[in-house]
Design an enzyme around this catalytic site. Structure first.
Site, PDB file in Angstrom:
ATOM      1  N   LYS A 187       0.741  -1.163   0.243  1.00  0.00           N
ATOM      2  CA  LYS A 187       0.024   0.273   0.141  1.00  0.00           C
ATOM      3  C   LYS A 187       1.020   1.155  -0.748  1.00  0.00           C
ATOM      4  O   LYS A 187       1.515   1.673   1.007  1.00  0.00           O
ATOM      5  CB  LYS A 187      -0.678  -0.699   1.032  1.00  0.00           C
ATOM      6  CG  LYS A 187      -2.251   0.724   1.462  1.00  0.00           C
ATOM      7  CD  LYS A 187      -2.553   1.725   1.886  1.00  0.00           C
ATOM      8  CE  LYS A 187      -1.822   2.824   2.279  1.00  0.00           C
ATOM      9  NZ  LYS A 187      -1.626   4.260   1.793  1.00  0.00           N
ATOM     10  N   GLY A 240       6.662   5.456   7.990  1.00  0.00           N
ATOM     11  CA  GLY A 240       5.399   6.607   8.261  1.00  0.00           C
ATOM     12  C   GLY A 240       6.449   7.321   9.457  1.00  0.00           C
ATOM     13  O   GLY A 240       6.958   6.268  10.178  1.00  0.00           O
ATOM     14  N   SER A 241       5.170   7.879  10.101  1.00  0.00           N
ATOM     15  CA  SER A 241       5.087   8.651  11.552  1.00  0.00           C
ATOM     16  C   SER A 241       5.061   7.558  12.281  1.00  0.00           C
ATOM     17  O   SER A 241       4.816   6.299  12.077  1.00  0.00           O
ATOM     18  CB  SER A 241       3.790   9.555  10.678  1.00  0.00           C
ATOM     19  OG  SER A 241       2.842   9.138  11.709  1.00  0.00           O
ATOM     20  N   THR A 242       5.635   7.975  13.759  1.00  0.00           N
ATOM     21  CA  THR A 242       5.848   7.551  14.788  1.00  0.00           C
ATOM     22  C   THR A 242       4.557   7.337  14.970  1.00  0.00           C
ATOM     23  O   THR A 242       3.756   5.970  15.514  1.00  0.00           O
ATOM     24  CB  THR A 242       6.718   8.392  16.126  1.00  0.00           C
ATOM     25  OG1 THR A 242       7.829   7.825  15.477  1.00  0.00           O
ATOM     26  CG2 THR A 242       6.732   7.125  17.021  1.00  0.00           C
ATOM     27  N   GLU A 243       2.977   8.239  15.171  1.00  0.00           N
ATOM     28  CA  GLU A 243       1.597   7.843  15.791  1.00  0.00           C
ATOM     29  C   GLU A 243       1.187   7.056  14.613  1.00  0.00           C
ATOM     30  O   GLU A 243       0.619   6.475  15.332  1.00  0.00           O
ATOM     31  CB  GLU A 243       1.186   9.516  15.180  1.00  0.00           C
ATOM     32  CG  GLU A 243       0.050   9.607  15.209  1.00  0.00           C
ATOM     33  CD  GLU A 243      -0.083  11.039  15.335  1.00  0.00           C
ATOM     34  OE1 GLU A 243      -0.011  12.188  14.633  1.00  0.00           O
ATOM     35  OE2 GLU A 243      -1.395  10.184  14.622  1.00  0.00           O
ATOM     36  N   GLY A 245       3.157   4.405  13.045  1.00  0.00           N
ATOM     37  CA  GLY A 245       3.290   3.008  13.893  1.00  0.00           C
ATOM     38  C   GLY A 245       2.296   2.440  14.870  1.00  0.00           C
ATOM     39  O   GLY A 245       2.641   0.851  14.929  1.00  0.00           O
ATOM     40  N   GLU A 262       9.863   1.448  10.345  1.00  0.00           N
ATOM     41  CA  GLU A 262      10.528   2.875  10.326  1.00  0.00           C
ATOM     42  C   GLU A 262       9.741   3.920  10.688  1.00  0.00           C
ATOM     43  O   GLU A 262       8.950   4.292   9.674  1.00  0.00           O
ATOM     44  CB  GLU A 262      11.362   2.479   8.911  1.00  0.00           C
ATOM     45  CG  GLU A 262      12.208   1.638   8.498  1.00  0.00           C
ATOM     46  CD  GLU A 262      13.818   1.006   9.096  1.00  0.00           C
ATOM     47  OE1 GLU A 262      13.685   2.485   8.973  1.00  0.00           O
ATOM     48  OE2 GLU A 262      14.303   0.023   8.837  1.00  0.00           O
ATOM     49  N   CYS A 296      13.264  11.515   6.923  1.00  0.00           N
ATOM     50  CA  CYS A 296      13.299  10.741   8.395  1.00  0.00           C
ATOM     51  C   CYS A 296      14.833  11.063   8.889  1.00  0.00           C
ATOM     52  O   CYS A 296      14.312  10.894  10.193  1.00  0.00           O
ATOM     53  CB  CYS A 296      13.060   9.019   8.156  1.00  0.00           C
ATOM     54  SG  CYS A 296      14.016   8.417   6.803  1.00  0.00           S
ATOM     55  N   GLU A 394       8.734  16.374  15.142  1.00  0.00           N
ATOM     56  CA  GLU A 394       9.020  16.433  14.106  1.00  0.00           C
ATOM     57  C   GLU A 394       8.328  17.280  12.418  1.00  0.00           C
ATOM     58  O   GLU A 394       7.350  17.326  12.159  1.00  0.00           O
ATOM     59  CB  GLU A 394       9.102  15.039  13.277  1.00  0.00           C
ATOM     60  CG  GLU A 394       9.077  14.867  11.917  1.00  0.00           C
ATOM     61  CD  GLU A 394       9.764  13.278  11.368  1.00  0.00           C
ATOM     62  OE1 GLU A 394       8.183  13.059  11.516  1.00  0.00           O
ATOM     63  OE2 GLU A 394      10.354  12.432  11.006  1.00  0.00           O
TER      64      GLU A 394
HETATM   65  P1  NAP Z   1       2.230   8.383   7.528  1.00  0.00           P
HETATM   66  O1  NAP Z   1       1.158   9.825   7.166  1.00  0.00           O
HETATM   67  O2  NAP Z   1       2.481   7.586   9.061  1.00  0.00           O
HETATM   68  O3  NAP Z   1       1.943   7.533   6.530  1.00  0.00           O
HETATM   69  C1  NAP Z   1       2.563   6.018   5.756  1.00  0.00           C
HETATM   70  C2  NAP Z   1       1.732   5.422   5.009  1.00  0.00           C
HETATM   71  O4  NAP Z   1       1.172   4.165   6.389  1.00  0.00           O
HETATM   72  C3  NAP Z   1       0.517   5.902   4.078  1.00  0.00           C
HETATM   73  O5  NAP Z   1       1.246   5.095   3.442  1.00  0.00           O
HETATM   74  C4  NAP Z   1      -0.227   5.850   4.988  1.00  0.00           C
HETATM   75  O6  NAP Z   1      -1.333   5.728   4.259  1.00  0.00           O
HETATM   76  C5  NAP Z   1      -0.106   4.445   6.153  1.00  0.00           C
HETATM   77  N1  NAP Z   1      -0.766   5.034   6.993  1.00  0.00           N
HETATM   78  C6  NAP Z   1      -1.875   6.473   7.536  1.00  0.00           C
HETATM   79  N2  NAP Z   1      -2.635   5.737   8.321  1.00  0.00           N
HETATM   80  C7  NAP Z   1      -3.016   4.575   8.380  1.00  0.00           C
HETATM   81  C8  NAP Z   1      -3.085   3.221   9.712  1.00  0.00           C
HETATM   82  N3  NAP Z   1      -4.386   3.454  10.863  1.00  0.00           N
HETATM   83  N4  NAP Z   1      -3.076   2.105   9.241  1.00  0.00           N
HETATM   84  C9  NAP Z   1      -2.532   1.878   8.278  1.00  0.00           C
HETATM   85  N5  NAP Z   1      -1.745   2.429   7.513  1.00  0.00           N
HETATM   86  C10 NAP Z   1      -2.012   3.861   7.840  1.00  0.00           C
HETATM   87  O7  NAP Z   1       3.564   9.038   7.465  1.00  0.00           O
HETATM   88  P2  NAP Z   1       3.365   9.704   6.120  1.00  0.00           P
HETATM   89  O8  NAP Z   1       3.054  11.171   6.422  1.00  0.00           O
HETATM   90  O9  NAP Z   1       3.324   9.878   4.591  1.00  0.00           O
HETATM   91  O10 NAP Z   1       5.437   9.655   5.879  1.00  0.00           O
HETATM   92  C11 NAP Z   1       6.601  10.816   6.951  1.00  0.00           C
HETATM   93  C12 NAP Z   1       6.800  10.127   7.777  1.00  0.00           C
HETATM   94  O11 NAP Z   1       7.704   8.823   7.550  1.00  0.00           O
HETATM   95  C13 NAP Z   1       7.355  11.182   9.007  1.00  0.00           C
HETATM   96  O12 NAP Z   1       6.973  11.143  10.309  1.00  0.00           O
HETATM   97  C14 NAP Z   1       9.498  10.505   8.482  1.00  0.00           C
HETATM   98  O13 NAP Z   1      10.106  10.570   9.143  1.00  0.00           O
HETATM   99  C15 NAP Z   1       8.767   9.291   8.103  1.00  0.00           C
HETATM  100  N6  NAP Z   1      10.175   8.316   7.267  1.00  0.00           N
HETATM  101  C16 NAP Z   1      10.336   7.237   7.927  1.00  0.00           C
HETATM  102  C17 NAP Z   1      11.162   6.771   6.996  1.00  0.00           C
HETATM  103  C18 NAP Z   1      12.210   5.822   8.116  1.00  0.00           C
HETATM  104  O14 NAP Z   1      13.090   4.492   7.442  1.00  0.00           O
HETATM  105  N7  NAP Z   1      12.550   5.446   8.679  1.00  0.00           N
HETATM  106  C19 NAP Z   1      12.084   6.780   6.117  1.00  0.00           C
HETATM  107  C20 NAP Z   1      10.406   7.880   5.163  1.00  0.00           C
HETATM  108  C21 NAP Z   1       9.811   9.052   6.020  1.00  0.00           C
HETATM  109  P3  NAP Z   1      -2.097   7.188   3.843  1.00  0.00           P
HETATM  110  O15 NAP Z   1      -0.986   8.217   2.836  1.00  0.00           O
HETATM  111  O16 NAP Z   1      -3.083   6.984   3.024  1.00  0.00           O
HETATM  112  O17 NAP Z   1      -2.290   8.611   4.683  1.00  0.00           O
END
Ligand code: NAP
Length: 496
Positions: A187, A240-243, A245, A262, A296, A394
């Protein structure tokens, strides 16, 4: 402004409503997602949006594929397919570059030469691993027993990715998961589904059996949540985000599926007075502004020794004011593109306002550019203190927080005083200090006199609330495998 023309393949791709990719088929859905170009705010494509029933179909297809030709394929043959996929990505790097430049907004040249090329390298590295996944024979103490391990795929893996590096974040997960023999339901982020769908088509074209790679774009709260909770999914690999996660972990408890995470970061980057200041200033600048702060690992908390603060700050401001910002598909090779979306841009600007309200001094940028698209001028906040929101949370945008420090033990404690632990770095010419700090900084990656390097061969992941599990390197194979211990009772022979 002169724009790069769409390649015919890209134009065709954008014109057709893109269906989900399930079991080698394109599947329509009643709901669609409008894909927006953040450089222009215009809709550029429509993509089917998966619901829970589609996720069921994709999981069933992935389960079925485990008992098809993929399930019995040798590691060697999986490696050949992965290598072919790497070659195919590289050969089509212009297409991947355009797709990522369009829905993410990053400069085409970077999307092509960094994201697409590094994705190809990633598949190539893990192609090599596919034939080298081995068990051990173990000298157990009980006589008459032979014990060995075999390393097996986990099964059906749900991969959920963010929007900041659309192709590369998929590659980071997909390559080791496929090398280890799993099947996939992917996804991608709702803002950036294009290159993931294109990749699924490419995988099918070069010979991956149907059902091995299924792609279900959709909303996080619908498709993502259904995948995370699905009892037919054996593992979730999430970035994705910690929240989010935390939500994934909670959703995974129904069948206690494996989860690797991650997550976010708020990396400390420390410049000591003995550093080479020109390269430290340059490195610290790109540590944050590379990918427009939407990384990130962004070096978001820059600690500069008080004795060199003025000099470093002047260098940072001069660089920020010289940056060129523009549309991802511009012919001119801009340094930065837009922020991914209006809500994300609003969030970034509200952090800047909050930082100023809490006493930080804005010395560069801090405003939206007066043109279409979600462009924010590269921003530097000076005089930031540890308690401010801009130093703790962040932001995920082009906002560099500059803090000042006096001595090593003080800055070490302040650098570690965060819930995150993804990356940290320092600039110094004192070798002992470099090793002391590397050992004590609480982060999964430490950069010394450099920033941002990653390599398919080197493990990457977070400590503390930046996640668990390591992607890349041999650790990633372990992340997508499980070990079986086999015991054999050996009868005493008459010969003995
Ligand atoms: P995000 O809002 O957490 O979304 C990440 C993914 O999770 C998206 O595909 C999102 O779908 C999906 N998602 C959202 N709610 C969900 C749920 N309840 N259940 C399952 N999946 C769900 O993060 P983002 O805004 O896309 O990305 C930014 C974050 O990613 C930042 O915090 C960044 O630090 C982190 N990041 C970490 C790394 C690493 O390697 N550590 C690398 C890159 C980014 P939608 O798109 O529909 O919201």
């Amino acid at each position: 402004m002169s724009m790069i023309e769409f390649l015919p393949e890209v134009a065709d791709f954008l014109n057709a409503v893109q269906g989900l990719r399930i079991d080698g088929q394109r599947v329509a859905a009643p709901e669609t997602i409008a894909v927006i170009n953040p450089s222009t705010e215009a809709e550029i494509a429509r993509v089917a949006s998966a619901d829970a029933a589609h996720v069921d179909m994709a999981v069933a297809a992935a389960r079925q594929a485990l008992s098809g030709p993929w399930g019995t394929m040798s590691g060697h043959d999986r490696g050949v397919l992965l290598w072919r996929l790497a070659d195919a990505i590289e050969a089509r790097k212009d297409i991947f570059g355009q797709l990522d430049a369009l829905d993410n907004g990053k400069p085409f040249y970077k999307a092509r030469d960094v994201d697409a090329v590094y994705s190809a390298r990633h598949f190539r590295y893990f192609a090599g691993w596919a034939s080298k996944i081995e068990g051990r024979t173990i000298p157990v103490s009980e006589p008459g027993r032979f014990n060995y391990t075999s390393v097996e795929p986990v099964g059906v893996c749900g991969l959920i990715t963010p929007w900041n590096y659309p192709t590369l974040m998929v590659a980071w997960k997909l390559a080791p998961a496929l090398a280890a023999g799993n099947t996939i339901v992917l996804k991608p982020a709702e803002q950036t589904p294009l290159s993931a769908l294109y990749l699924a088509d490419l995988a099918l074209e070069i010979g991956f059996p149907p059902g091995v790679l299924n792609v279900v774009p959709g909303l996080g709260g619908t498709a993502g949540a259904a995948l995370a909770a699905h009892k037919g999914v054996d593992k979730i690999g999430f970035t994705g985000s910690t929240e989010t996660g935390r939500r994934i972990v909670a959703a995974s408890t129904g069948n206690l599926k494996k989860v690797s995470l991650e997550l976010g970061g708020k990396a400390a980057n420390i410049i000591f007075p003995d550093a080479d200041l020109a390269s430290a200033t340059d490195g610290a600048f790109w540590a944050l502004f590379g990918n427009n702060g939407q990384s990130c690992t962004a070096g978001a908390r820059l600690f500069v020794h008080a004795s060199i603060r003025e000099q470093v700050l002047a260098g940072l401001i001069q660089r920020a004011n010289a940056l060129s910002v523009g549309p991802g598909m511009a012919r001119a090779a801009h340094d930065l593109g837009p922020i991914i979306s209006q809500p994300q841009m609003d969030k970034v600007l509200s952090y800047v306002a909050q930082g100023e309200a809490e006493g930080a001094r804005r010395v560069a940028g801090g405003h939206r550019l007066d043109q279409p698209g979600y462009f924010v001028a590269p921003t530097i906040l000076d005089g930031v203190s540890d308690a401010m929101a801009v130093a703790r949370e962040e932001i995920f945008g082009p906002v560099l927080a500059v803090l000042s420090f006096e001595d090593e033990s003080e800055v070490l404690a302040r650098a570690n005083a965060t819930e995150f632990g993804l990356a940290a770095g320092l600039w110094t010419n004192d070798l002992s200090r470099a090793h002391r700090m590397a050992a004590r900084l609480q982060a999964g990656t430490i950069w010394i006199n450099t920033w941002g390097d990653t390599d398919a061969a080197s493990p990457f992941g977070g400590m503390k609330q930046s996640g668990y599990g390591r992607e890349m390197g041999q650790e990633a194979i372990a992340l997508y495998s499980q070990t079986k211990s086999v015991w054999l009772g050996i009868k005493e022979s008459d010969l003995i």
